[in-house]
Design a protein around this motif. Structure first.
Motif, PDB file in Angstrom:
ATOM      1  N   ASN A   1       0.546  -1.034  -0.219  1.00  0.00           N
ATOM      2  CA  ASN A   1       0.028   0.343  -0.422  1.00  0.00           C
ATOM      3  C   ASN A   1       0.714   0.886  -0.396  1.00  0.00           C
ATOM      4  O   ASN A   1       2.214   1.128  -0.413  1.00  0.00           O
ATOM      5  N   CYS A   2       0.320   2.396   0.984  1.00  0.00           N
ATOM      6  CA  CYS A   2       0.782   3.700  -0.107  1.00  0.00           C
ATOM      7  C   CYS A   2       1.767   3.927   1.641  1.00  0.00           C
ATOM      8  O   CYS A   2       3.325   4.815   1.396  1.00  0.00           O
TER       9      CYS A   2
ATOM     10  N   HIS B   1       9.233   9.563  -0.155  1.00  0.00           N
ATOM     11  CA  HIS B   1       8.355  11.059  -0.155  1.00  0.00           C
ATOM     12  C   HIS B   1       8.796  11.602   0.793  1.00  0.00           C
ATOM     13  O   HIS B   1      10.052  12.901   1.117  1.00  0.00           O
TER      14      HIS B   1
ATOM     15  N   ASN C   1       1.001   4.981  -4.421  1.00  0.00           N
ATOM     16  CA  ASN C   1      -0.628   5.110  -5.088  1.00  0.00           C
ATOM     17  C   ASN C   1      -1.663   4.184  -5.219  1.00  0.00           C
ATOM     18  O   ASN C   1      -2.062   4.121  -5.964  1.00  0.00           O
ATOM     19  N   LEU C   2      -1.432   3.299  -4.201  1.00  0.00           N
ATOM     20  CA  LEU C   2      -1.446   1.873  -4.879  1.00  0.00           C
ATOM     21  C   LEU C   2      -2.028   0.591  -3.822  1.00  0.00           C
ATOM     22  O   LEU C   2      -1.029   1.049  -2.980  1.00  0.00           O
ATOM     23  N   TYR C   3      -2.714  -0.082  -3.955  1.00  0.00           N
ATOM     24  CA  TYR C   3      -2.136  -0.934  -3.264  1.00  0.00           C
ATOM     25  C   TYR C   3      -3.195  -2.477  -3.727  1.00  0.00           C
ATOM     26  O   TYR C   3      -3.761  -2.106  -5.395  1.00  0.00           O
TER      27      TYR C   3
ATOM     28  N   TYR D   1     -12.020   5.277  -8.799  1.00  0.00           N
ATOM     29  CA  TYR D   1     -10.425   5.226  -9.136  1.00  0.00           C
ATOM     30  C   TYR D   1     -10.293   3.553 -10.072  1.00  0.00           C
ATOM     31  O   TYR D   1     -11.386   3.143  -9.672  1.00  0.00           O
TER      32      TYR D   1
ATOM     33  N   VAL E   1      -5.654   4.280  -6.204  1.00  0.00           N
ATOM     34  CA  VAL E   1      -6.719   4.288  -5.213  1.00  0.00           C
ATOM     35  C   VAL E   1      -6.182   6.170  -5.598  1.00  0.00           C
ATOM     36  O   VAL E   1      -7.268   6.886  -5.092  1.00  0.00           O
ATOM     37  N   HIS E   2      -5.349   6.564  -5.933  1.00  0.00           N
ATOM     38  CA  HIS E   2      -4.862   8.017  -6.144  1.00  0.00           C
ATOM     39  C   HIS E   2      -4.624   8.549  -7.401  1.00  0.00           C
ATOM     40  O   HIS E   2      -3.732   9.375  -7.386  1.00  0.00           O
ATOM     41  N   TYR E   3      -5.255   7.538  -8.199  1.00  0.00           N
ATOM     42  CA  TYR E   3      -5.462   7.811  -9.540  1.00  0.00           C
ATOM     43  C   TYR E   3      -6.213   8.736 -10.215  1.00  0.00           C
ATOM     44  O   TYR E   3      -7.108   8.155 -10.042  1.00  0.00           O
ATOM     45  N   HIS E   4      -6.761   9.315 -10.799  1.00  0.00           N
ATOM     46  CA  HIS E   4      -7.919   9.978 -11.512  1.00  0.00           C
ATOM     47  C   HIS E   4      -8.030   9.298 -12.971  1.00  0.00           C
ATOM     48  O   HIS E   4      -9.186   9.782 -13.339  1.00  0.00           O
TER      49      HIS E   4
ATOM     50  N   ASP F   1      -3.425   3.888   9.517  1.00  0.00           N
ATOM     51  CA  ASP F   1      -3.114   4.530   8.565  1.00  0.00           C
ATOM     52  C   ASP F   1      -1.549   4.905   9.082  1.00  0.00           C
ATOM     53  O   ASP F   1      -1.915   5.405  10.221  1.00  0.00           O
TER      54      ASP F   1
END
Length: 206
Positions: free
Chosen positions: A36-37, A44, A56-58, A88, A101-104, A179
């Protein structure tokens, strides 16, 4: 008001923590494969490039383990996107699913997956899993049996029988970890800081 003060305090302290972590790091070429992230957020904090597509995925636990059992096969497989009710993109990679999950868009997810896949350094690999998303004790055992010298699974309670399990304190009364990138107090510490990931990365760098 108290929540705002805590947020400000954590952000200020985190700047200093991150700089200290960055100074300690000597291995600047590692590839992190994470379920996961958490992996991407740690990178980062360290200001390191993403040298794997696991950003940005799981993946669900069984699928992540299946990937790790034959990663080169899956890396040679094109993601095939599905129509789902998720907000997503979701793709099949042979017989496993990737939840972006964090892609548009599917296009963005595909491009990032393919471009970052070319950056994997198989000789400087670190594998990170998290005890959540339905993770069972059998999943933990299966992960622990994988032949990776640098692997860790963050768990909500201690599992002394598994060498790769690392207990993250603060989630003992829950069924899984929360988290881990969240702040755990007032002084900039995040839950995943309980694990010394800088020392872990550095052991692949003489």
């Amino acid at each position: 008001m108290l929540a705002t003060l805590r947020k400000i305090s954590n952000r200020l302290f985190r700047l200093a923590i991150n700089k200290k972590l960055q100074r300690r790091l000597t291995n600047h070429r590692m590839s992190v494969i994470a379920s996961n992230c958490n992996g991407a957020l740690i990178l980062h904090d360290l200001k390191e490039a993403f040298r794997s597509p696991f950003v940005n995925l799981y993946l669900e636990p069984a699928d992540f383990i299946r990937y790790l059992q034959n990663p080169r096969h899956y890396q040679q497989t094109e993601p095939v996107f599905e129509q789902t009710d998720k907000p997503y993109p979701v793709a099949k990679l042979d017989d496993i699913r990737l939840y972006f999950v964090h892609y548009h868009s599917e296009r963005e997810a595909r491009e990032k997956w393919l471009s970052r896949s070319t950056r994997i350094d198989w000789d400087n690999l670190f594998v990170m899993m998290t005890d959540r998303d339905g993770c069972t004790q059998q999943n933990i055992a299966d992960f622990d049996a994988l032949p990776y010298p640098n692997k860790v699974i963050f768990t909500h309670k201690a599992y002394p029988q598994f060498a790769s399990a690392y207990h993250i304190r603060g989630f003992e009364n829950q069924s899984e970890v929360g988290d881990l990138f969240e702040f755990s107090g007032w002084f900039g510490q995040k839950y995943y800081d309980q694990f010394d990931y800088v020392a872990w990365f550095n052991r692949n760098h003489g």
